[in-house]
Scaffold this active site. Structure first.
Site, PDB file in Angstrom:
ATOM      1  N   CYS A  43       0.825  -1.209   0.000  1.00  0.00           N
ATOM      2  CA  CYS A  43       0.000   0.000   0.000  1.00  0.00           C
ATOM      3  C   CYS A  43       0.858   1.258   0.000  1.00  0.00           C
ATOM      4  O   CYS A  43       0.670   2.164  -0.806  1.00  0.00           O
ATOM      5  CB  CYS A  43      -0.925  -0.019   1.220  1.00  0.00           C
ATOM      6  SG  CYS A  43      -1.882   1.478   1.378  1.00  0.00           S
ATOM      7  N   CYS A  48      -1.549   1.671  -3.077  1.00  0.00           N
ATOM      8  CA  CYS A  48      -2.533   2.738  -2.904  1.00  0.00           C
ATOM      9  C   CYS A  48      -1.943   4.154  -2.889  1.00  0.00           C
ATOM     10  O   CYS A  48      -2.433   5.038  -3.600  1.00  0.00           O
ATOM     11  CB  CYS A  48      -3.296   2.565  -1.589  1.00  0.00           C
ATOM     12  SG  CYS A  48      -3.387   0.908  -0.930  1.00  0.00           S
ATOM     13  N   LYS A  51       0.071   5.311  -6.035  1.00  0.00           N
ATOM     14  CA  LYS A  51      -0.903   5.306  -7.136  1.00  0.00           C
ATOM     15  C   LYS A  51      -1.835   6.515  -7.048  1.00  0.00           C
ATOM     16  O   LYS A  51      -2.058   7.207  -8.022  1.00  0.00           O
ATOM     17  CB  LYS A  51      -1.727   4.022  -7.075  1.00  0.00           C
ATOM     18  CG  LYS A  51      -2.830   4.014  -8.089  1.00  0.00           C
ATOM     19  CD  LYS A  51      -4.008   3.182  -7.699  1.00  0.00           C
ATOM     20  CE  LYS A  51      -4.777   3.651  -6.496  1.00  0.00           C
ATOM     21  NZ  LYS A  51      -5.702   2.616  -6.022  1.00  0.00           N
ATOM     22  N   TYR A 180      -9.179  -3.387 -11.262  1.00  0.00           N
ATOM     23  CA  TYR A 180      -9.087  -1.974 -10.894  1.00  0.00           C
ATOM     24  C   TYR A 180      -7.690  -1.404 -11.112  1.00  0.00           C
ATOM     25  O   TYR A 180      -7.544  -0.242 -11.488  1.00  0.00           O
ATOM     26  CB  TYR A 180      -9.623  -1.733  -9.475  1.00  0.00           C
ATOM     27  CG  TYR A 180      -8.691  -2.114  -8.342  1.00  0.00           C
ATOM     28  CD1 TYR A 180      -7.820  -1.181  -7.804  1.00  0.00           C
ATOM     29  CD2 TYR A 180      -8.688  -3.394  -7.812  1.00  0.00           C
ATOM     30  CE1 TYR A 180      -6.973  -1.508  -6.756  1.00  0.00           C
ATOM     31  CE2 TYR A 180      -7.846  -3.733  -6.766  1.00  0.00           C
ATOM     32  CZ  TYR A 180      -6.987  -2.793  -6.247  1.00  0.00           C
ATOM     33  OH  TYR A 180      -6.145  -3.128  -5.219  1.00  0.00           O
ATOM     34  N   GLU A 184      -7.085   1.805 -13.401  1.00  0.00           N
ATOM     35  CA  GLU A 184      -6.529   3.013 -12.786  1.00  0.00           C
ATOM     36  C   GLU A 184      -5.274   3.483 -13.527  1.00  0.00           C
ATOM     37  O   GLU A 184      -5.105   4.680 -13.792  1.00  0.00           O
ATOM     38  CB  GLU A 184      -6.196   2.742 -11.314  1.00  0.00           C
ATOM     39  CG  GLU A 184      -7.443   2.590 -10.465  1.00  0.00           C
ATOM     40  CD  GLU A 184      -7.179   2.182  -9.020  1.00  0.00           C
ATOM     41  OE1 GLU A 184      -8.085   2.343  -8.201  1.00  0.00           O
ATOM     42  OE2 GLU A 184      -6.067   1.677  -8.710  1.00  0.00           O
ATOM     43  N   GLY A 264      -3.782  -9.617 -12.253  1.00  0.00           N
ATOM     44  CA  GLY A 264      -4.112 -10.282 -10.994  1.00  0.00           C
ATOM     45  C   GLY A 264      -2.886 -10.391 -10.105  1.00  0.00           C
ATOM     46  O   GLY A 264      -1.749 -10.181 -10.551  1.00  0.00           O
ATOM     47  N   HIS A 438     -27.912  20.868  -1.651  1.00  0.00           N
ATOM     48  CA  HIS A 438     -28.024  21.393  -3.007  1.00  0.00           C
ATOM     49  C   HIS A 438     -27.067  22.554  -3.218  1.00  0.00           C
ATOM     50  O   HIS A 438     -26.913  23.366  -2.308  1.00  0.00           O
ATOM     51  CB  HIS A 438     -29.472  21.850  -3.231  1.00  0.00           C
ATOM     52  CG  HIS A 438     -29.726  22.315  -4.610  1.00  0.00           C
ATOM     53  ND1 HIS A 438     -29.799  21.462  -5.692  1.00  0.00           N
ATOM     54  CD2 HIS A 438     -29.895  23.577  -5.109  1.00  0.00           C
ATOM     55  CE1 HIS A 438     -30.022  22.159  -6.789  1.00  0.00           C
ATOM     56  NE2 HIS A 438     -30.080  23.441  -6.461  1.00  0.00           N
ATOM     57  N   GLU A 443     -26.895  14.632  -4.002  1.00  0.00           N
ATOM     58  CA  GLU A 443     -28.322  14.798  -3.686  1.00  0.00           C
ATOM     59  C   GLU A 443     -29.185  13.857  -4.518  1.00  0.00           C
ATOM     60  O   GLU A 443     -30.302  13.517  -4.137  1.00  0.00           O
ATOM     61  CB  GLU A 443     -28.777  16.250  -3.852  1.00  0.00           C
ATOM     62  CG  GLU A 443     -28.761  16.773  -5.269  1.00  0.00           C
ATOM     63  CD  GLU A 443     -29.159  18.253  -5.338  1.00  0.00           C
ATOM     64  OE1 GLU A 443     -30.248  18.597  -4.870  1.00  0.00           O
ATOM     65  OE2 GLU A 443     -28.360  19.057  -5.870  1.00  0.00           O
TER      66      GLU A 443
HETATM   67  C1  LIG Z   1      -0.993  -0.849  -7.615  1.00  0.00           C
HETATM   68  C2  LIG Z   1      -1.841  -1.179  -6.415  1.00  0.00           C
HETATM   69  C3  LIG Z   1      -2.799  -0.284  -6.005  1.00  0.00           C
HETATM   70  C4  LIG Z   1      -3.596  -0.570  -4.905  1.00  0.00           C
HETATM   71  N1  LIG Z   1      -4.536   0.350  -4.537  1.00  0.00           N
HETATM   72  C5  LIG Z   1      -5.321   0.110  -3.467  1.00  0.00           C
HETATM   73  C6  LIG Z   1      -6.275   1.076  -3.042  1.00  0.00           C
HETATM   74  O1  LIG Z   1      -6.438   2.130  -3.656  1.00  0.00           O
HETATM   75  N2  LIG Z   1      -7.005   0.803  -1.931  1.00  0.00           N
HETATM   76  C7  LIG Z   1      -6.846  -0.360  -1.219  1.00  0.00           C
HETATM   77  O2  LIG Z   1      -7.526  -0.548  -0.208  1.00  0.00           O
HETATM   78  N3  LIG Z   1      -5.956  -1.297  -1.611  1.00  0.00           N
HETATM   79  C8  LIG Z   1      -5.187  -1.089  -2.709  1.00  0.00           C
HETATM   80  N4  LIG Z   1      -4.253  -2.015  -3.099  1.00  0.00           N
HETATM   81  C9  LIG Z   1      -4.165  -3.302  -2.337  1.00  0.00           C
HETATM   82  C10 LIG Z   1      -3.379  -3.124  -1.053  1.00  0.00           C
HETATM   83  O3  LIG Z   1      -2.130  -2.568  -1.351  1.00  0.00           O
HETATM   84  C11 LIG Z   1      -3.225  -4.467  -0.368  1.00  0.00           C
HETATM   85  O4  LIG Z   1      -4.499  -5.028  -0.187  1.00  0.00           O
HETATM   86  C12 LIG Z   1      -2.557  -4.340   0.998  1.00  0.00           C
HETATM   87  O5  LIG Z   1      -1.297  -3.732   0.879  1.00  0.00           O
HETATM   88  C13 LIG Z   1      -2.422  -5.728   1.645  1.00  0.00           C
HETATM   89  O6  LIG Z   1      -1.709  -5.634   2.840  1.00  0.00           O
HETATM   90  P1  LIG Z   1      -0.936  -6.898   3.421  1.00  0.00           P
HETATM   91  O7  LIG Z   1      -0.501  -6.521   4.778  1.00  0.00           O
HETATM   92  O8  LIG Z   1      -1.734  -8.104   3.241  1.00  0.00           O
HETATM   93  O9  LIG Z   1       0.318  -7.101   2.464  1.00  0.00           O
HETATM   94  P2  LIG Z   1       1.428  -6.060   1.953  1.00  0.00           P
HETATM   95  O10 LIG Z   1       1.076  -4.664   2.218  1.00  0.00           O
HETATM   96  O11 LIG Z   1       1.699  -6.455   0.549  1.00  0.00           O
HETATM   97  O12 LIG Z   1       2.677  -6.424   2.858  1.00  0.00           O
HETATM   98  C14 LIG Z   1       3.349  -7.633   2.768  1.00  0.00           C
HETATM   99  C15 LIG Z   1       4.808  -7.388   3.094  1.00  0.00           C
HETATM  100  O13 LIG Z   1       5.434  -8.632   3.344  1.00  0.00           O
HETATM  101  C16 LIG Z   1       6.753  -8.599   2.825  1.00  0.00           C
HETATM  102  N5  LIG Z   1       7.177  -9.988   2.674  1.00  0.00           N
HETATM  103  C17 LIG Z   1       6.675 -10.928   1.840  1.00  0.00           C
HETATM  104  N6  LIG Z   1       7.256 -12.122   2.062  1.00  0.00           N
HETATM  105  C18 LIG Z   1       8.141 -11.950   3.074  1.00  0.00           C
HETATM  106  C19 LIG Z   1       9.023 -12.814   3.778  1.00  0.00           C
HETATM  107  N7  LIG Z   1       9.085 -14.110   3.506  1.00  0.00           N
HETATM  108  N8  LIG Z   1       9.815 -12.293   4.737  1.00  0.00           N
HETATM  109  C20 LIG Z   1       9.748 -10.960   5.043  1.00  0.00           C
HETATM  110  N9  LIG Z   1       8.917 -10.108   4.423  1.00  0.00           N
HETATM  111  C21 LIG Z   1       8.112 -10.588   3.456  1.00  0.00           C
HETATM  112  C22 LIG Z   1       6.594  -7.823   1.531  1.00  0.00           C
HETATM  113  O14 LIG Z   1       7.830  -7.268   1.125  1.00  0.00           O
HETATM  114  C23 LIG Z   1       5.587  -6.763   1.943  1.00  0.00           C
HETATM  115  O15 LIG Z   1       6.204  -5.582   2.396  1.00  0.00           O
HETATM  116  C24 LIG Z   1      -3.420  -1.774  -4.188  1.00  0.00           C
HETATM  117  C25 LIG Z   1      -2.442  -2.686  -4.598  1.00  0.00           C
HETATM  118  C26 LIG Z   1      -1.668  -2.398  -5.696  1.00  0.00           C
HETATM  119  C27 LIG Z   1      -0.622  -3.385  -6.121  1.00  0.00           C
END
Ligand SMILES: Cc1cc2nc3c(=O)[nH]c(=O)nc-3n(C[C@H](O)[C@H](O)[C@H](O)COP(=O)(O)OP(=O)(O)OC[C@H]3O[C@@H](n4cnc5c(N)ncnc54)[C@H](O)[C@@H]3O)c2cc1C
Length: 461
Positions: A43, A48, A51, A180, A184, A264, A438, A443
């Protein structure tokens, strides 16, 4: 290496992991968190936040154009991509530091390392080889872009991860995907001046969204100069000097400077060691968990995108918080994944909550549909060829609003607020009893009187 004991080891310092670590520590747990890339996760670092900053940047083009109808003369604007990306990178670094500080304030020091599971209570840090024993392990490793089948020239294709770091704004870009993120980025690049072709294999963009929303947005994207090509896939990408030629499944070709796939994201479970502990992976590829985010291994939990439930930041945060409340706060807290409001930061924006018309027809005995499409007031002077769309789906038996779908300026802001009413179970009568503000676009939502359609018993009567 000497084993260190902690109560909780969190793998991944993204939205879900950071929240879980901080709240667990606030309850007195000894917590360690490992992050292999940058604190803040998808994020903050490549999702997020950067972006949305690019979305803001891309909207100025329209603002400059629209200003003329309001009496402004704007000299031909120019745009400098390196300034934008440098400014975005600075903001991302500030947020990363803020997240790190927050963790440290709660005595949780992020360890910069990839972490893998050795057994149900042991995690190994690959950077040092150290093994850490933990009573509980939380997997919060997020998801990763998926590129689909291996096609010729896939090495030339970027994902959203790289899109933030391009050295130059592409003059022409092909984006494959209809979700999305694809939509976007199509809007971002088009707004900044790129020629954009969106290629999607399905019949229409934004699969899973309400059909009227999909159609409306597709038309709006087209009117903004984006070529939307549905029913095809990218079959190959060839590189000729600086140019990339994309071959589509219908044998047509598109020349561009960049090709991006946003088709995806897959849960990050590869190489985590889950097989060693026989942790069950669900059919969708994510860690299988119960309503408390507990996996099939009692000492291992998982939150966020790695569980592939609802892949959004606020959901990952809520799941992380609920996990900490459950395990360390003495408050067993399941997460309610129903009626999650969500937005697409397309141009114009989309904001939705609840059922689509198709879902509502399947689930409800009686359904009333209210909808409107109108020219936003600003467009009357700007002359922009654009329309907004709003739709309310109402349970014909209970009068409850079960779905709200908006395409138009500020739809994301609107749906956050309407989300409260829908979550509370507001009825159409409650909407009608609310005085309009309004002149606003919103509205329309409290002045929708004519049913566009009634289904079910009501239709048969
Ligand atoms: C381009 C884009 C735009 C998005 N826009 C939106 C939005 O507008 N609104 C919204 O709500 N969501 C949005 N999302 C989705 C949102 O970013 C994710 O749903 C959210 O970040 C998920 O959080 P998380 O904690 O599950 O994983 P993440 O935030 O992905 O965190 C996982 C972390 O684990 C670390 N990691 C992975 N494996 C290991 C390991 N073995 N050892 C140590 N570290 C590790 C990774 O480096 C990462 O930092 C967007 C995603 C993308 C790709």
């Amino acid at each position: 290496m000497a084993a260190e004991n902690v109560d909780l080891f969190v793998i991944g310092a993204g939205s879900g992991g950071v929240r879980a670590a901080r709240v667990a520590a606030s309850y007195g747990a000894r917590v360690m968190i490992a992050e292999e890339f940058r604190v803040g996760g998808t994020c903050v670092i490549r999702g997020c936040v950067p972006k949305k900053l690019l979305v803001y940047a891309s909207r100025f083009a329209e603002e400059f154009e629209d200003a003329a109808g309001f009496g402004w003369t704007v000299p031909a604007p120019t745009f400098h991509w390196p300034s934008l990306t440098a400014n975005v990178a600075r903001e991302v670094a500030r947020l990363e530091a803020a997240y790190t500080n927050t963790l440290e304030r709660f005595n949780v020091s992020p360890v910069k390392s990839r972490a893998v599971i050795e057994d149900a209570h042991t995690v190994r840090l690959l950077a040092t080889g150290e093994s850490v024993r933990a009573e509980t392990i939380l997997i919060a490793t997020g998801a990763w872009p998926h590129y689909g089948p291996k096609i010729p020239g896939l090495e030339h294709v970027i994902s959203s991860n790289e899109a933030f770091h391009l050295s130059a704004l592409p003059k022409r870009i092909v984006i494959q995907g209809g979700g999305y993120i694809a939509v976007e980025f199509a809007g971002i690049f088009a707004g900044l001046g790129s020629e954009v072709t969106l290629v999607y294999r399905g019949e229409n963009i934004l699969r899973g969204f309400d059909d009227d929303v999909r159609e409306h947005l597709r038309n709006e994207m087209r009117s903004r100069g984006i070529t939307v090509t549905c029913g095809h896939t990218v079959a190959a990408v060839e590189k000729f000097g600086d140019e990339l030629v994309t071959h589509l499944s219908d044998r047509s070709t598109i020349a561009a400077d960049q090709v991006m796939f946003a088709i995806g994201r897959r849960p990050n479970v590869m190489g985590l060691g889950l097989d060693k502990v026989r942790c069950i992976i669900a059919e969708h590829g994510g860690v299988a968990v119960d309503e408390y985010s507990r996996s099939s291994v009692p000492s291992i939990y998982a939150v966020g995108d790695v569980t592939h439930r609802v892949n959004l930041t606020p959901v990952a945060i809520r799941e992380g918080h609920a996990f900490a409340d459950t395990v360390y706060g003495g408050k067993p807290t399941p997460v309610d994944h129903s009626n999650v409001p969500t937005a697409v930061f397309s141009q114009p924006e989309v904001g939705v909550i609840g059922l689509t018309e198709r879902q509502a027809r399947e689930r409800l005995a009686r359904l009333d549909v209210y909808k409107t499409s109108f020219r936003p007031m600003k467009a009357t002077l700007s002359g922009r060829d654009t329309r907004s769309f709003m739709k309310l789906l109402v349970d014909g038996d209970s009068d409850r609003v079960v779905g709200c779908h908006i395409v138009g300026p500020d739809a994301a802001e609107l749906i956050q607020v309407i989300g409260i009413a829908v979550k509370m179970g507001a009825t159409k009568a409650d909407f009608d009893a609310t005085m309009a503000v309004h002149p606003t676009a919103a509205e329309e939502l409290v002045t929708l009187r004519e049913k566009a359609m009634s289904y079910g018993r009501a239709a048969a009567e």
